[in-house]
Design an enzyme around this catalytic site. Structure first.
Site, PDB file in Angstrom:
ATOM      1  CD  GLN A 146     -38.153 -25.127  -8.758  1.00  0.00           C
ATOM      2  OE1 GLN A 146     -37.802 -25.374  -9.903  1.00  0.00           O
ATOM      3  NE2 GLN A 146     -38.457 -26.085  -7.897  1.00  0.00           N
ATOM      4  CG  HIS A 195     -41.679 -24.216 -10.861  1.00  0.00           C
ATOM      5  ND1 HIS A 195     -42.084 -24.068  -9.551  1.00  0.00           N
ATOM      6  CD2 HIS A 195     -41.197 -25.485 -10.956  1.00  0.00           C
ATOM      7  CE1 HIS A 195     -41.861 -25.198  -8.884  1.00  0.00           C
ATOM      8  NE2 HIS A 195     -41.331 -26.077  -9.717  1.00  0.00           N
ATOM      9  CB  CYS A 224     -41.892 -29.903  -6.706  1.00  0.00           C
ATOM     10  SG  CYS A 224     -41.506 -28.165  -6.947  1.00  0.00           S
ATOM     11  CG  LEU A 225     -35.587 -30.171  -7.078  1.00  0.00           C
ATOM     12  CD1 LEU A 225     -34.437 -29.584  -7.897  1.00  0.00           C
ATOM     13  CD2 LEU A 225     -35.122 -31.399  -6.296  1.00  0.00           C
ATOM     14  N   GLY A 276     -34.945 -30.789 -13.301  1.00  0.00           N
ATOM     15  CA  GLY A 276     -35.288 -29.448 -13.791  1.00  0.00           C
ATOM     16  C   GLY A 276     -35.157 -28.462 -12.650  1.00  0.00           C
ATOM     17  CG  HIS A 309     -42.909 -29.663 -12.617  1.00  0.00           C
ATOM     18  ND1 HIS A 309     -43.461 -30.451 -11.644  1.00  0.00           N
ATOM     19  CD2 HIS A 309     -42.008 -28.878 -11.959  1.00  0.00           C
ATOM     20  CE1 HIS A 309     -42.945 -30.156 -10.469  1.00  0.00           C
ATOM     21  NE2 HIS A 309     -42.042 -29.196 -10.631  1.00  0.00           N
ATOM     22  CD  GLU A 310     -38.788 -27.423 -13.953  1.00  0.00           C
ATOM     23  OE1 GLU A 310     -38.685 -26.340 -13.348  1.00  0.00           O
ATOM     24  OE2 GLU A 310     -38.696 -28.520 -13.372  1.00  0.00           O
TER      25      GLU A 310
HETATM   26  O1  K1U Z   1     -38.937 -28.254 -10.838  1.00  0.00           O
HETATM   27  C1  K1U Z   1     -38.557 -29.003  -9.968  1.00  0.00           C
HETATM   28  O2  K1U Z   1     -38.901 -28.856  -8.812  1.00  0.00           O
HETATM   29  C2  K1U Z   1     -37.658 -30.166 -10.316  1.00  0.00           C
HETATM   30  C3  K1U Z   1     -38.402 -31.495 -10.408  1.00  0.00           C
HETATM   31  C4  K1U Z   1     -38.819 -31.702 -11.853  1.00  0.00           C
HETATM   32  C5  K1U Z   1     -39.844 -32.740 -12.128  1.00  0.00           C
HETATM   33  C6  K1U Z   1     -39.781 -34.010 -11.608  1.00  0.00           C
HETATM   34  C7  K1U Z   1     -40.749 -34.959 -11.909  1.00  0.00           C
HETATM   35  C8  K1U Z   1     -41.784 -34.622 -12.742  1.00  0.00           C
HETATM   36  C9  K1U Z   1     -41.863 -33.367 -13.257  1.00  0.00           C
HETATM   37  C10 K1U Z   1     -40.900 -32.417 -12.961  1.00  0.00           C
HETATM   38  C11 K1U Z   1     -37.441 -32.575  -9.937  1.00  0.00           C
HETATM   39  O3  K1U Z   1     -36.407 -32.749 -10.474  1.00  0.00           O
HETATM   40  S1  K1U Z   1     -37.925 -33.528  -8.566  1.00  0.00           S
HETATM   41  C12 K1U Z   1     -36.606 -34.719  -8.427  1.00  0.00           C
HETATM   42  C13 K1U Z   1     -36.673 -35.804  -9.441  1.00  0.00           C
HETATM   43  O4  K1U Z   1     -37.694 -36.010 -10.058  1.00  0.00           O
HETATM   44  C14 K1U Z   1     -35.482 -36.638  -9.712  1.00  0.00           C
HETATM   45  C15 K1U Z   1     -34.322 -36.504  -9.014  1.00  0.00           C
HETATM   46  C16 K1U Z   1     -33.227 -37.306  -9.306  1.00  0.00           C
HETATM   47  C17 K1U Z   1     -33.293 -38.249 -10.288  1.00  0.00           C
HETATM   48  C18 K1U Z   1     -34.457 -38.404 -11.004  1.00  0.00           C
HETATM   49  C19 K1U Z   1     -35.544 -37.604 -10.719  1.00  0.00           C
HETATM   50 ZN    ZN Z   2     -41.006 -28.007  -9.199  1.00  0.00          ZN
END
Ligand code: K1U
Ligand code: ZN
Length: 192
Positions: free
Chosen positions: A51, A140, A94-95, A46, A136-137
């Site tokens: 972000q 944000h 979270c990125l 996401g 989560h999004e």
């Molecule tokens: O919003 C963001 O920062 C993105 C976040 C979303 C998220 C992840 C886990 C739980 C809730 C919301 C991410 O994408 S973190 C990276 C991640 O989870 C991932 C990356 C590559 C493959 C699978 C997962």
């Molecule tokens: Zn996030």
């Protein structure tokens, strides 16, 4: 379609309350294309517009596994219409808080109303990872981060760690944002 830089803790823009999208013009379409490219490259499942520093109520998502065809989804002006009393725990990342993962408890199911790229109103009922990721999004868009659900001790520890890294990288001064405020602020507010 250029990659955009993902802002990270302790950038204070992560605390902005993003403003609604009123029209989907070329700029918004370019933003959505860039969000997808940036999200896939990260990689992430996401990515909210704030972000990449754009305070608009939009995010992209794709929960397809590597061996599945892509399932790109765009959510504009999303609202949680209903949340279950039953709760579920997921390990979230979270990125904007790279390489930090913690378990977070949230409603297990949600019903979300949103607009698509034609500004047509849709509704989705979600559970599992989709429900977690939607919440989560949407957080944000309201200046809320998953670390806000952790104990003060854990939250302060992670904020401190990222603030220290930012100071180190900037040679003493934070770059775009300053200290991460704990209270969301409006995109239209003075200084916001
Ligand atoms: O919003 C963001 O920062 C993105 C976040 C979303 C998220 C992840 C886990 C739980 C809730 C919301 C991410 O994408 S973190 C990276 C991640 O989870 C991932 C990356 C590559 C493959 C699978 C997962
Ligand atoms: Zn996030």
């Amino acid at each position: 379609m250029p990659l955009r830089s993902i802002i990270t803790l302790p950038d204070s823009r992560l605390r902005i309350v993003s403003r609604p999208v009123l029209t989907v013009d070329g700029e918004v379409r370019r933003l959505v294309d860039d969000l997808f490219e940036t999200m896939y490259a990260a990689p992430g499942i996401g990515l909210a517009a704030i972000q990449v520093g754009v305070p608009l109520r939009i995010f992209t998502m794709d929960l397809a596994r590597k061996d599945e065809p892509k399932q790109p989804a765009v959510y504009i002006n999303p609202e949680v219409m209903w949340a279950s009393e039953t709760r579920a725990t997921y390990e979230e990342g979270c990125l904007s808080i790279p390489e930090y993962y913690e378990e977070v408890e949230r409603p297990a199911g949600v019903k979300v109303r949103f607009a698509d790229l034609n500004l047509e109103i849709k509704e989705i009922e979600a559970e599992g990872l989709l429900a977690t990721c939607l919440q989560h999004e949407i957080d944000h868009l309201n200046g809320v981060l998953f670390i806000d659900y952790l104990s003060k001790l854990k939250r302060d520890r992670v904020i401190k760690k990222f603030a220290k890294a930012a100071r180190r990288n900037a040679g003493g001064a934070d770059s775009a944002g300053t200290d991460l405020e704990s209270r969301p602020r409006s995109a239209g507010a003075p200084g916001g």
